[in-house]
Design a protein around this motif. Structure first.
Motif, PDB file in Angstrom:
ATOM      1  N   ASP A 242      68.379  66.430  12.655  1.00  0.00           N
ATOM      2  CA  ASP A 242      67.672  67.291  13.601  1.00  0.00           C
ATOM      3  C   ASP A 242      68.551  67.642  14.796  1.00  0.00           C
ATOM      4  O   ASP A 242      68.575  68.797  15.245  1.00  0.00           O
ATOM      5  CB  ASP A 242      66.402  66.590  14.092  1.00  0.00           C
ATOM      6  CG  ASP A 242      65.373  66.395  12.981  1.00  0.00           C
ATOM      7  OD1 ASP A 242      65.527  67.010  11.906  1.00  0.00           O
ATOM      8  OD2 ASP A 242      64.428  65.617  13.183  1.00  0.00           O
ATOM      9  N   ILE A 243      69.266  66.667  15.334  1.00  0.00           N
ATOM     10  CA  ILE A 243      70.080  66.877  16.528  1.00  0.00           C
ATOM     11  C   ILE A 243      71.161  67.926  16.282  1.00  0.00           C
ATOM     12  O   ILE A 243      71.469  68.745  17.157  1.00  0.00           O
ATOM     13  CB  ILE A 243      70.717  65.546  16.980  1.00  0.00           C
ATOM     14  CG1 ILE A 243      69.635  64.577  17.479  1.00  0.00           C
ATOM     15  CG2 ILE A 243      71.764  65.768  18.064  1.00  0.00           C
ATOM     16  CD1 ILE A 243      70.105  63.141  17.599  1.00  0.00           C
ATOM     17  N   PHE A 244      71.741  67.913  15.080  1.00  0.00           N
ATOM     18  CA  PHE A 244      72.818  68.854  14.749  1.00  0.00           C
ATOM     19  C   PHE A 244      72.321  70.021  13.891  1.00  0.00           C
ATOM     20  O   PHE A 244      73.139  70.811  13.424  1.00  0.00           O
ATOM     21  CB  PHE A 244      73.958  68.125  14.042  1.00  0.00           C
ATOM     22  CG  PHE A 244      74.751  67.221  14.949  1.00  0.00           C
ATOM     23  CD1 PHE A 244      75.839  67.708  15.656  1.00  0.00           C
ATOM     24  CD2 PHE A 244      74.391  65.900  15.130  1.00  0.00           C
ATOM     25  CE1 PHE A 244      76.557  66.896  16.509  1.00  0.00           C
ATOM     26  CE2 PHE A 244      75.104  65.073  15.991  1.00  0.00           C
ATOM     27  CZ  PHE A 244      76.197  65.568  16.684  1.00  0.00           C
ATOM     28  N   ALA A 245      71.000  70.123  13.696  1.00  0.00           N
ATOM     29  CA  ALA A 245      70.408  71.185  12.875  1.00  0.00           C
ATOM     30  C   ALA A 245      71.097  71.272  11.514  1.00  0.00           C
ATOM     31  O   ALA A 245      71.265  72.357  10.949  1.00  0.00           O
ATOM     32  CB  ALA A 245      70.492  72.530  13.609  1.00  0.00           C
ATOM     33  N   GLY A 246      71.513  70.115  11.006  1.00  0.00           N
ATOM     34  CA  GLY A 246      72.131  70.033   9.687  1.00  0.00           C
ATOM     35  C   GLY A 246      73.590  70.434   9.646  1.00  0.00           C
ATOM     36  O   GLY A 246      74.248  70.293   8.608  1.00  0.00           O
ATOM     37  N   VAL A 247      74.135  70.927  10.759  1.00  0.00           N
ATOM     38  CA  VAL A 247      75.515  71.419  10.792  1.00  0.00           C
ATOM     39  C   VAL A 247      76.495  70.258  10.620  1.00  0.00           C
ATOM     40  O   VAL A 247      76.418  69.252  11.326  1.00  0.00           O
ATOM     41  CB  VAL A 247      75.791  72.153  12.121  1.00  0.00           C
ATOM     42  CG1 VAL A 247      77.277  72.491  12.262  1.00  0.00           C
ATOM     43  CG2 VAL A 247      74.947  73.417  12.208  1.00  0.00           C
ATOM     44  N   GLY A 248      77.409  70.378   9.664  1.00  0.00           N
ATOM     45  CA  GLY A 248      78.457  69.385   9.463  1.00  0.00           C
ATOM     46  C   GLY A 248      78.048  68.175   8.651  1.00  0.00           C
ATOM     47  O   GLY A 248      78.843  67.238   8.508  1.00  0.00           O
ATOM     48  N   LEU A 249      76.839  68.169   8.101  1.00  0.00           N
ATOM     49  CA  LEU A 249      76.373  67.026   7.325  1.00  0.00           C
ATOM     50  C   LEU A 249      76.395  67.338   5.830  1.00  0.00           C
ATOM     51  O   LEU A 249      76.034  68.441   5.412  1.00  0.00           O
ATOM     52  CB  LEU A 249      74.951  66.639   7.734  1.00  0.00           C
ATOM     53  CG  LEU A 249      74.750  66.210   9.195  1.00  0.00           C
ATOM     54  CD1 LEU A 249      73.274  65.957   9.470  1.00  0.00           C
ATOM     55  CD2 LEU A 249      75.563  64.963   9.514  1.00  0.00           C
ATOM     56  N   THR A 250      76.827  66.369   5.043  1.00  0.00           N
ATOM     57  CA  THR A 250      76.792  66.533   3.587  1.00  0.00           C
ATOM     58  C   THR A 250      75.522  65.954   2.995  1.00  0.00           C
ATOM     59  O   THR A 250      75.137  66.297   1.876  1.00  0.00           O
ATOM     60  CB  THR A 250      77.997  65.823   2.938  1.00  0.00           C
ATOM     61  OG1 THR A 250      77.972  64.430   3.280  1.00  0.00           O
ATOM     62  CG2 THR A 250      79.303  66.436   3.425  1.00  0.00           C
TER      63      THR A 250
END
Length: 391
Positions: A242-250
């Motif tokens: 949630d904190i990164f809005a899914g950006v950069g996560l696999t």
């Protein structure tokens, strides 16, 4: 020996003393860890003591260790805020020079009117800063009777929507939050829209674990994206997605509470992955810090410390553990908001030096810069690597 994996655990809100610019935020004298220890007559956290938590420069009321097995220090925040989003973004290498908007008088009519129109709801309740538990106690009955969502904010940059799960199904609440997220842009781009579902009846209401945060998307110029682009795993546990809005996560997994967060973290540690396992343990902040429950806060720290022994036992020879925080939320302090504090930094690995005092970092991004060096990525824009001190 190379480091192949980072277990990165953020104890949400566990600050370690007023930051050098605390006065600008009205937070002089705040000390989440020190005051929690003092108010409870000490803390039983032998594993964090063993890593060096009490050896950090300026630490108060925490037991020191003569021969710590970890490296220890603290970090200052340079970004203009003291909230979860800005803190996590900075430790990933993103500098936020401008604070997110806050609404001490509630949200303007133009936002609320558009929200009502686009969601088709019969209206809203509240629209002011409030304690989440108190506001559902005050307005829960009216919400159940009218179907009007409870919309409120806090000292943070948040647009929170509370609804009873039997009145507004959770998926419908999430849809409302998505609508609010699309509305809240430009000068009104709040850091997070938060779904706050609850259950119960007749004034006896309780929030459920189905909270969801709908954050602004961060810049892709951050360590998570760098490591992901190298073809490595970047696994988010708890609120990280949630904190990164899914950006950069696999990969990512939401969790219900701290214990669930530790269960999931340990499960991922036992799997064959390389890269980053990035965990947020939110209860320190949401359950105890904002509620100013110093007894619960101490109990949570002690419960985490028990689970920490399992982390240490599960670590591989090529793993590195990083324990830190994203801001403070001193449970003995005035008000109910976050506090501008230094955050602790504990680093441990079987292939690392022991007992190194890392001093005081100028930015949370020292973590990101260190990870950039470990994984051989392009450096992030801010931060100083401490890898040469610990290898």
């Amino acid at each position: 020996m190379n480091i192949n994996r980072i277990i990165w655990i953020v104890l949400d809100s566990v600050g370690i003393g007023e930051a050098r610019d605390a006065a600008k935020f009205g937070d002089e004298g705040a000390d989440t860890l020190g005051h929690t220890a003092e108010a409870n007559g000490g803390l039983n956290i032998p594993n964090m003591v063993k890593l060096g938590i009490g050896n950090i420069d300026g630490a108060h009321n925490l037991e020191r260790c003569d021969n710590p097995i970890g490296c220890f220090g603290k970090m200052a925040e340079v970004s203009a805020g003291k909230d979860t989003t800005i803190g996590h973004w900075e430790m990933a290498g993103i500098y936020s020079p401008d604070p997110f908007p806050v609404y001490p008088d509630g949200f303007p009519d133009c936002i609320i009117d558009e929200f009502i129109k686009k969601t088709g709801i019969p209206g809203i309740l509240c629209n002011k800063p409030a304690s989440g538990t108190q506001i559902i106690a005050q307005l829960g009955d009216e919400h159940v009777a009218t179907g009007k969502p409870i919309v409120y904010t806090s000292g943070d940059s948040v647009f929170q929507i509370a609804c009873h799960e039997d009145v507004v199904p959770v998926e419908r609440l999430y849809e409302m939050c998505e609508t609010a997220r699309h509305i809240l842009t430009g000068k009104n781009a709040v850091a997070r829209v938060i779904a706050r579902p609850f259950v119960g009846e007749n004034g006896n209401y309780k929030r459920t674990p189905n909270r969801r945060d709908f954050s602004l998307k961060p810049s892709e110029d951050n360590i998570l994206c760098r490591v992901c682009d190298k073809g490595l795993d970047v696994i988010g546990v708890g609120k990280i997605h949630d904190i990164f809005a899914g950006v950069g996560l696999t990969e990512s997994k939401h969790t219900n509470d701290n214990q669930d967060g530790m269960d999931v973290t340990l499960d991922y540690m036992k799997q064959d992955n390389k890269g980053i396992i990035y965990t947020n343990l939110v209860e320190f902040d949401s359950t105890w810090g904002h509620r100013r429950d110093y007894k619960g806060y101490a109990r949570g720290l002690e419960e985490f410390d028990v689970r920490l022994s399992q982390v240490l036992d599960t670590m591989k020879d090529t793993d590195m553990l990083v324990i830190t925080a994203d801001h403070g939320c001193d449970p003995t302090y005035k008000g109910t908001d976050h506090t501008r504090e230094y955050v602790p930094l504990l680093v441990y690995g079987k292939c690392l030096k022991r007992g190194v005092n890392l001093g005081t970092g100028d930015t949370y991004a020292d973590i990101a810069q260190t990870l950039a060096e470990i994984f051989g990525t392009e450096p992030v824009k801010i931060g100083k690597s401490f890898l040469n001190k610990i290898m």
